[in-house]
Design a protein around this motif. Structure first.
Motif, PDB file in Angstrom:
ATOM      1  N   ASN A 375       0.809  -1.218   0.000  1.00 45.55           N
ATOM      2  CA  ASN A 375       0.000   0.000   0.000  1.00 45.55           C
ATOM      3  C   ASN A 375       0.842   1.268   0.000  1.00 45.55           C
ATOM      4  N   PHE A 376       2.151   1.142   0.189  1.00 49.76           N
ATOM      5  CA  PHE A 376       3.044   2.294   0.219  1.00 49.76           C
ATOM      6  C   PHE A 376       3.849   2.371  -1.071  1.00 49.76           C
ATOM      7  N   LYS A 377       3.728   3.486  -1.755  1.00 51.63           N
ATOM      8  CA  LYS A 377       4.401   3.695  -3.032  1.00 51.63           C
ATOM      9  C   LYS A 377       5.379   4.861  -2.925  1.00 51.63           C
ATOM     10  N   LYS A 378       6.533   4.718  -3.554  1.00 46.44           N
ATOM     11  CA  LYS A 378       7.511   5.809  -3.581  1.00 46.44           C
ATOM     12  C   LYS A 378       7.058   6.834  -4.601  1.00 46.44           C
ATOM     13  N   ARG A 379       6.998   8.089  -4.171  1.00 49.47           N
ATOM     14  CA  ARG A 379       6.539   9.162  -5.053  1.00 49.47           C
ATOM     15  C   ARG A 379       7.434  10.396  -4.879  1.00 49.47           C
ATOM     16  N   TRP A 380       7.367  11.257  -5.907  1.00 56.13           N
ATOM     17  CA  TRP A 380       8.114  12.516  -5.851  1.00 56.13           C
ATOM     18  C   TRP A 380       7.146  13.627  -5.454  1.00 56.13           C
ATOM     19  N   PHE A 381       7.421  14.294  -4.325  1.00 54.13           N
ATOM     20  CA  PHE A 381       6.535  15.332  -3.799  1.00 54.13           C
ATOM     21  C   PHE A 381       7.108  16.721  -4.083  1.00 54.13           C
ATOM     22  N   CYS A 382       6.205  17.649  -4.363  1.00 52.54           N
ATOM     23  CA  CYS A 382       6.621  19.023  -4.666  1.00 52.54           C
ATOM     24  C   CYS A 382       5.669  20.008  -3.979  1.00 52.54           C
ATOM     25  N   LEU A 383       6.257  20.959  -3.273  1.00 55.94           N
ATOM     26  CA  LEU A 383       5.472  21.994  -2.597  1.00 55.94           C
ATOM     27  C   LEU A 383       5.808  23.344  -3.196  1.00 55.94           C
ATOM     28  N   THR A 384       4.770  24.050  -3.667  1.00 55.90           N
ATOM     29  CA  THR A 384       4.938  25.426  -4.137  1.00 55.90           C
ATOM     30  C   THR A 384       4.033  26.323  -3.307  1.00 55.90           C
ATOM     31  N   SER A 385       4.072  27.610  -3.583  1.00 59.29           N
ATOM     32  CA  SER A 385       3.219  28.547  -2.858  1.00 59.29           C
ATOM     33  C   SER A 385       1.747  28.397  -3.225  1.00 59.29           C
ATOM     34  N   ARG A 386       1.467  27.592  -4.253  1.00 59.93           N
ATOM     35  CA  ARG A 386       0.075  27.420  -4.687  1.00 59.93           C
ATOM     36  C   ARG A 386      -0.484  26.035  -4.426  1.00 59.93           C
TER      37      ARG A 386
END
Length: 599
Positions: A375-386
């Protein structure tokens, strides 16, 4: 364990001069009457040039106060009476306001009161209520929040408590640079030393002022949520009080954040724990000039008259002729908008989203009811101001996007939920997004970044579930409805190291002690409310009554009776508890320690 006492000369005609320091063992402070002479010692900074006998001596007369804090249930009545203060109409008839009225020094009342209200999440409505009362007596918009009223002192104390981390990340690097690599910045012709170059000094000062100002106006994303909420209330109360003045909404906020927060921290960095010691005379003078400049720049967004006319010193007027007023004014307004708005804003006012953080972590599949590694998948996370997004791989199109304005809370997730460490959750109106970071440091960094960018979201949650919803119930509280209100109060609306430990019972006991000490003033205030002269004629005893604020004598009298009744019952509880403890607790135990020396 000992307390350090520093002695300084801060006369009006000279710079602050360090005279010496002493260390007093804490154990001697427990004596009922302690008086002693101590020889002043040189500062512990490795300087061997000063001799102890050259520094003189200092005599101390110290008063040590010891409060006996009872179990929590004893304070229920007094605590509830104080916490409902913001709901009392008028606010001057509330228990919290009356506390400030009867204390000779308002600071004695403000410190425990602010900490208690802060601990129970009641500070913002109380500050708004006393600020509104403050504004009723404010006749000119340009004098808004300039006095030492209950409202201004509450905000000052709140900023000191919750703004420590904010000051640290904003000012400490540049303050360290000024103190550790000082440049001459004196621009007053009278104070110039032989060989000083005023043009060079002005350039140095301008460099420091620009740097400090830039750090401040770019720091809105780091401003604690509580400060933003208070500034929002003050801004709108000021605009309501002076509807025809478009600048007052800015001066209401700048009078605190620039004049009473940043400018004070710049001139006294040691007081705010930005530096370990008071700076030397030259550095202190530099910090004073920078502080003057920051106060002035902070007021530019709220001035209607010519900016340069606000200077008393000619040399400061000459210094500010090099500043582009419009550029700084707009920067100040943008900053004040950001820290006093209820809507999330993009840093620096850019039209394009600002990239804040990205990295690889694990995401738990949404809607799965069983625990399992698949159930756990490796993903690329991105945080912007929006927005906050995750992708299969870096530089790929996002699989899932959460607009920043939709994030309701960001909290840690109990390890027991999935038997995994370093997990946190992003709550956004749908199913919680559960994420596992690679280590505890990375998890804290993501939580802090997400909390900062969502700190102004209007629909932030107050409660959350610290565990997951699995197999038909929440693991934390066993509630079977997935949409049920959380069972724990949200904690991550500010960075972890700004969360302070407040003992609510300790603060309530301190307030009880203040009411007890000022019992005679409570009675005088009660007499004032009951006197017909208070509301139908001239007061007969102005020395006793004229300093009290009594808007509604009936409501104030009712609250006073409640206070006196609660204090009397608490006094009885103190006596009974002390007798019970003395009779049941073993002499020499933690509950009944030995007082004094053992012969």
């Amino acid at each position: 364990m000992s307390e350090r006492v520093d002695l300084w000369n801060n006369g009006n005609l000279v710079q602050d001069v360090f005279l010496g320091e002493i260390k007093v063992p804490v154990k001697v402070l427990r004596n009922d009457s302690f008086q002693a002479w101590y020889l002043l010692q040189p500062k512990e900074n490795g300087n061997k040039s000063s001799k102890p006998d050259d520094l003189g001596s200092l005599r101390l007369n110290i008063c040590y106060t010891e409060d006996c804090v009872l179990p929590s249930e004893y304070y229920t009545s007094l605590r509830n009476l104080l916490l409902k203060s913001s709901d009392v109409q008028p606010i001057s008839a509330s228990a919290a306001y009356i506390l400030s009225e009867v204390c000779r020094d308002k600071y004695d009342a403000v410190l425990p009161l602010v900490r208690l209200l802060l601990h129970h999440h009641k500070l913002v409505p109380f500050v708004a209520a006393v600020a509104e009362l403050d504004l009723k007596d404010t006749q000119e918009a340009n004098t808004i929040f300039r006095g030492n009223s209950l409202a201004t002192r509450c905000v000052d104390e709140m900023m000191k408590i919750v703004g420590k981390h904010y000051l640290k990340v904003t000012l400490k690097p540049v303050i360290d640079e000024i103190c550790e690599s000082p440049k001459p910045c004196e621009i007053d012709p009278i104070k110039l030393k032989e060989g000083d170059n005023v043009e060079s000094n002005m350039d140095n000062l301008r460099y420091y002022v620009d740097k400090v100002f830039r750090e401040i106006v770019q720091s809105s994303i780091s401003c604690p949520t509580l400060m933003c909420d208070v500034f929002y209330s003050l801004r709108h109360l000021a605009a309501k009080r002076f509807p025809n003045d478009p600048h007052v909404q800015y001066s209401a906020v700048s009078s605190f954040v620039f004049l009473r927060f940043f400018a004070v921290a710049v001139v006294s960095p040691h007081t705010f724990h930005l530096r370990p010691h008071h700076p030397d005379a030259q550095t202190s003078r530099t910090l004073t000039l920078i502080s003057k400049a920051i106060q002035t720049l902070g007021s530019w967004g709220s001035l209607t008259k010519s900016k340069l006319s606000s200077f008393k010193e000619t040399f400061m007027c000459e210094f500010f002729k090099t500043f582009q007023e419009e550029k700084f004014t707009e920067s100040v307004k943008k900053f004040l908008d950001d820290v006093s708005s209820t809507e999330s804003k993009e840093p620096s006012g850019l039209s394009e989203p600002v990239h804040l953080k990205e990295g690889e972590m694990y995401k738990r599949a949404q809607g799965r009811t069983r625990i399992g590694k698949k159930n756990f998948k490796k993903r690329w996370f991105c945080l912007t101001s929006r927005e906050f997004t995750y992708h299969k791989q870096q530089d790929k199109e996002p699989i899932f996007t959460i607009p920043i304005k939709n994030i309701l809370a960001v909290e840690k997730l109990d390890e027991s939920s999935f038997n995994k460490k370093n997990m946190f959750q992003v709550l956004h109106g749908e199913k919680p997004l559960y994420i596992q970071a690679n280590n505890c440091v990375e998890a804290s960094e993501w939580i802090e970044a997400l909390c900062r960018v969502t700190r102004c979201n209007q629909k932030r949650l107050s409660f959350y579930h610290p565990s997951a919803f699995l197999n038909g119930s929440w693991l934390c509280c066993k509630a079977t409805v997935e949409s049920s209100v959380g069972c724990a109060r949200c904690t991550a609306d500010v960075p972890a190291d700004t969360q302070i430990e407040i003992d609510g019972d300790r603060e309530t006991e301190r307030i009880y002690s203040l009411f007890t000490i000022n019992r005679s003033k409570l009675q005088k205030l009660e007499e004032a409310c009951g006197s017909i002269a208070v509301y139908q004629g001239p007061r007969k005893e102005p020395d006793d009554y004229s300093n009290f604020t009594i808007e509604d004598s009936v409501a104030t009298f009712h609250t006073l009776q409640q206070i006196i009744d609660v204090v009397e019952k608490l006094s009885e509880s103190h006596e009974k508890y002390q007798k019970k403890r003395s009779s049941s607790a073993k002499y020499g135990s933690e509950e009944n320690p030995i007082v004094g020396k053992v012969s």
